[in-house]
Design a protein around this motif. Sequence first.
Motif, PDB file in Angstrom:
ATOM      1  N   GLY A 125       0.776  -1.221   0.000  1.00 32.90           N
ATOM      2  CA  GLY A 125       0.000   0.000   0.000  1.00 32.90           C
ATOM      3  C   GLY A 125       0.811   1.275   0.000  1.00 32.90           C
ATOM      4  O   GLY A 125       0.269   2.352   0.291  1.00 32.90           O
ATOM      5  N   VAL A 126       2.106   1.201  -0.363  1.00 29.68           N
ATOM      6  CA  VAL A 126       2.941   2.407  -0.362  1.00 29.68           C
ATOM      7  C   VAL A 126       3.292   2.860  -1.777  1.00 29.68           C
ATOM      8  O   VAL A 126       4.066   3.796  -1.948  1.00 29.68           O
ATOM      9  CB  VAL A 126       4.241   2.195   0.465  1.00 29.68           C
ATOM     10  N   ALA A 127       2.740   2.203  -2.787  1.00 30.83           N
ATOM     11  CA  ALA A 127       2.911   2.630  -4.179  1.00 30.83           C
ATOM     12  C   ALA A 127       1.600   2.389  -4.912  1.00 30.83           C
ATOM     13  O   ALA A 127       0.886   1.426  -4.626  1.00 30.83           O
ATOM     14  CB  ALA A 127       4.051   1.866  -4.864  1.00 30.83           C
ATOM     15  N   SER A 128       1.288   3.273  -5.839  1.00 36.35           N
ATOM     16  CA  SER A 128       0.060   3.125  -6.617  1.00 36.35           C
ATOM     17  C   SER A 128       0.259   2.092  -7.722  1.00 36.35           C
ATOM     18  O   SER A 128       1.401   1.828  -8.135  1.00 36.35           O
ATOM     19  CB  SER A 128      -0.334   4.465  -7.243  1.00 36.35           C
ATOM     20  N   PRO A 129      -0.812   1.510  -8.240  1.00 32.80           N
ATOM     21  CA  PRO A 129      -0.670   0.551  -9.344  1.00 32.80           C
ATOM     22  C   PRO A 129       0.041   1.136 -10.555  1.00 32.80           C
ATOM     23  O   PRO A 129       0.891   0.473 -11.169  1.00 32.80           O
ATOM     24  CB  PRO A 129      -2.121   0.179  -9.663  1.00 32.80           C
ATOM     25  N   ASP A 130      -0.276   2.374 -10.926  1.00 29.01           N
ATOM     26  CA  ASP A 130       0.346   2.980 -12.102  1.00 29.01           C
ATOM     27  C   ASP A 130       1.835   3.220 -11.876  1.00 29.01           C
ATOM     28  O   ASP A 130       2.662   2.959 -12.770  1.00 29.01           O
ATOM     29  CB  ASP A 130      -0.343   4.291 -12.461  1.00 29.01           C
ATOM     30  N   ASP A 131       2.196   3.729 -10.695  1.00 30.43           N
ATOM     31  CA  ASP A 131       3.616   3.975 -10.405  1.00 30.43           C
ATOM     32  C   ASP A 131       4.394   2.666 -10.393  1.00 30.43           C
ATOM     33  O   ASP A 131       5.522   2.598 -10.897  1.00 30.43           O
ATOM     34  CB  ASP A 131       3.775   4.686  -9.060  1.00 30.43           C
ATOM     35  N   ALA A 132       3.805   1.632  -9.800  1.00 30.39           N
ATOM     36  CA  ALA A 132       4.487   0.334  -9.749  1.00 30.39           C
ATOM     37  C   ALA A 132       4.694  -0.222 -11.152  1.00 30.39           C
ATOM     38  O   ALA A 132       5.788  -0.701 -11.486  1.00 30.39           O
ATOM     39  CB  ALA A 132       3.673  -0.650  -8.905  1.00 30.39           C
ATOM     40  N   ALA A 133       3.675  -0.151 -12.000  1.00 34.13           N
ATOM     41  CA  ALA A 133       3.785  -0.679 -13.359  1.00 34.13           C
ATOM     42  C   ALA A 133       4.854   0.068 -14.151  1.00 34.13           C
ATOM     43  O   ALA A 133       5.662  -0.547 -14.859  1.00 34.13           O
ATOM     44  CB  ALA A 133       2.441  -0.608 -14.063  1.00 34.13           C
ATOM     45  N   LEU A 134       4.890   1.401 -14.043  1.00 35.55           N
ATOM     46  CA  LEU A 134       5.895   2.190 -14.758  1.00 35.55           C
ATOM     47  C   LEU A 134       7.303   1.829 -14.305  1.00 35.55           C
ATOM     48  O   LEU A 134       8.223   1.712 -15.116  1.00 35.55           O
ATOM     49  CB  LEU A 134       5.639   3.680 -14.541  1.00 35.55           C
ATOM     50  N   ALA A 135       7.497   1.654 -13.005  1.00 31.49           N
ATOM     51  CA  ALA A 135       8.825   1.326 -12.486  1.00 31.49           C
ATOM     52  C   ALA A 135       9.261  -0.066 -12.916  1.00 31.49           C
ATOM     53  O   ALA A 135      10.443  -0.305 -13.205  1.00 31.49           O
ATOM     54  CB  ALA A 135       8.830   1.444 -10.962  1.00 31.49           C
ATOM     55  N   ILE A 136       8.330  -1.004 -12.948  1.00 31.12           N
ATOM     56  CA  ILE A 136       8.668  -2.373 -13.346  1.00 31.12           C
ATOM     57  C   ILE A 136       9.077  -2.428 -14.814  1.00 31.12           C
ATOM     58  O   ILE A 136      10.060  -3.085 -15.181  1.00 31.12           O
ATOM     59  CB  ILE A 136       7.479  -3.313 -13.071  1.00 31.12           C
ATOM     60  N   VAL A 137       8.347  -1.732 -15.664  1.00 31.77           N
ATOM     61  CA  VAL A 137       8.676  -1.730 -17.098  1.00 31.77           C
ATOM     62  C   VAL A 137      10.024  -1.061 -17.337  1.00 31.77           C
ATOM     63  O   VAL A 137      10.821  -1.515 -18.172  1.00 31.77           O
ATOM     64  CB  VAL A 137       7.563  -1.026 -17.895  1.00 31.77           C
ATOM     65  N   GLY A 138      10.335   0.000 -16.605  1.00 29.70           N
ATOM     66  CA  GLY A 138      11.626   0.662 -16.753  1.00 29.70           C
ATOM     67  C   GLY A 138      11.868   1.132 -18.178  1.00 29.70           C
ATOM     68  O   GLY A 138      11.032   1.821 -18.768  1.00 29.70           O
ATOM     69  N   GLU A 139      12.996   0.728 -18.760  1.00 30.09           N
ATOM     70  CA  GLU A 139      13.350   1.131 -20.115  1.00 30.09           C
ATOM     71  C   GLU A 139      12.819   0.175 -21.176  1.00 30.09           C
ATOM     72  O   GLU A 139      13.058   0.381 -22.369  1.00 30.09           O
ATOM     73  CB  GLU A 139      14.872   1.261 -20.235  1.00 30.09           C
ATOM     74  N   ASP A 140      12.121  -0.879 -20.763  1.00 32.86           N
ATOM     75  CA  ASP A 140      11.505  -1.781 -21.738  1.00 32.86           C
ATOM     76  C   ASP A 140      10.299  -1.087 -22.381  1.00 32.86           C
ATOM     77  O   ASP A 140       9.838  -0.038 -21.928  1.00 32.86           O
ATOM     78  CB  ASP A 140      11.059  -3.073 -21.060  1.00 32.86           C
ATOM     79  N   THR A 141       9.768  -1.701 -23.414  1.00 40.33           N
ATOM     80  CA  THR A 141       8.618  -1.130 -24.109  1.00 40.33           C
ATOM     81  C   THR A 141       7.308  -1.501 -23.432  1.00 40.33           C
ATOM     82  O   THR A 141       6.453  -0.643 -23.186  1.00 40.33           O
ATOM     83  CB  THR A 141       8.591  -1.615 -25.572  1.00 40.33           C
ATOM     84  N   VAL A 142       7.150  -2.778 -23.108  1.00 42.10           N
ATOM     85  CA  VAL A 142       5.905  -3.224 -22.496  1.00 42.10           C
ATOM     86  C   VAL A 142       6.151  -4.544 -21.774  1.00 42.10           C
ATOM     87  O   VAL A 142       7.007  -5.337 -22.179  1.00 42.10           O
ATOM     88  CB  VAL A 142       4.793  -3.384 -23.563  1.00 42.10           C
ATOM     89  N   HIS A 143       5.409  -4.759 -20.693  1.00 39.78           N
ATOM     90  CA  HIS A 143       5.407  -6.042 -19.985  1.00 39.78           C
ATOM     91  C   HIS A 143       3.982  -6.573 -19.964  1.00 39.78           C
ATOM     92  O   HIS A 143       3.023  -5.806 -19.742  1.00 39.78           O
ATOM     93  CB  HIS A 143       5.878  -5.885 -18.534  1.00 39.78           C
ATOM     94  N   ARG A 144       3.838  -7.874 -20.177  1.00 40.77           N
ATOM     95  CA  ARG A 144       2.547  -8.530 -20.056  1.00 40.77           C
ATOM     96  C   ARG A 144       2.707  -9.788 -19.209  1.00 40.77           C
ATOM     97  O   ARG A 144       3.807 -10.305 -19.057  1.00 40.77           O
ATOM     98  CB  ARG A 144       1.985  -8.887 -21.441  1.00 40.77           C
ATOM     99  N   VAL A 145       1.586 -10.261 -18.685  1.00 39.36           N
ATOM    100  CA  VAL A 145       1.589 -11.450 -17.828  1.00 39.36           C
ATOM    101  C   VAL A 145       0.664 -12.487 -18.440  1.00 39.36           C
ATOM    102  O   VAL A 145      -0.515 -12.214 -18.693  1.00 39.36           O
ATOM    103  CB  VAL A 145       1.142 -11.096 -16.395  1.00 39.36           C
ATOM    104  N   ASP A 146       1.206 -13.682 -18.685  1.00 40.58           N
ATOM    105  CA  ASP A 146       0.467 -14.747 -19.357  1.00 40.58           C
ATOM    106  C   ASP A 146       0.260 -15.915 -18.400  1.00 40.58           C
ATOM    107  O   ASP A 146       1.156 -16.268 -17.633  1.00 40.58           O
ATOM    108  CB  ASP A 146       1.250 -15.226 -20.588  1.00 40.58           C
TER     109      ASP A 146
END
Length: 261
Positions: A20-41
């Motif tokens: 609960g110390v990071a928002s979903p959007d902030d977490a997703a942006l940080a995880i992707v970093g310099e990549d183009t896109v991440h998906r979960v299958d």
Amino acid sequence: MLSEPRSGRLAAWGNALLSGVASPDDAALAIVGEDTVHRVDGLPGESVPVGLTLALGRLRTLGVTGLRVALPAPGHPLGLSGPPEFNARALEAEEAVVCFGAAFGLVPEVYAAGPEGDLHVEVVWHVLPVREAPPADVPSLGEAERELAEALRDATEMLSKLDVAGSGPAAEAAIDAYRSRAARGREVLAPGYPPRAVRVLELARRVAMLVSLAYDNGHGGAVSSAEMAARSAALQPVERTARRAQVAAYNSIVEERERGR
């Protein structure tokens, strides 16, 4: 190990979101970093790959309360708990994320296309079943910090013996690259991690950088096969210590929570 593992970003920012110390959007942006896109299958209930924000929310509803990192290498299943099928996929990728609270693991598959400087990188995280058991060979933060201090001395001594300090532009470039990464390193561990975890991770990366230099630049690179084998045997325990410490830093939030139960 000089570059930040994608599993580290996913675990760190996923833990921040779950805490609960990071928002979903902030977490997703940080995880992707310099990549183009991440998906979960492979998420239960999803027939097609989904985005990170939806995936992290779905994992939480499935009971996941924390994420651990695994950085396995041949002969060293660091952070893994099985079954063999998951371990094999993680070993092939050299990294994985293991969920805490539900029996799932995520292994990245990376697709890269395009010229250098304009690389398009897509990452698919494959969700697989895991065995709920303690992860293999992960030390506490305190143990990792003590081990790293000794490993740093060993790596520095090895560099001196190999005369890497005077090996020229390649060594200097590697050191400069490490310093650049270190300057960004405080952003690696997401909100909620203790300062000790940041310190251990930074020291682990420094040790890994020294190991890389010793592998690549000893005596100008002109070494016999016997010398290369001896160097590898000497450096493997140091490299293993650095990987163990890196995993300990990323996993510290989950380990502290589990000890407090």
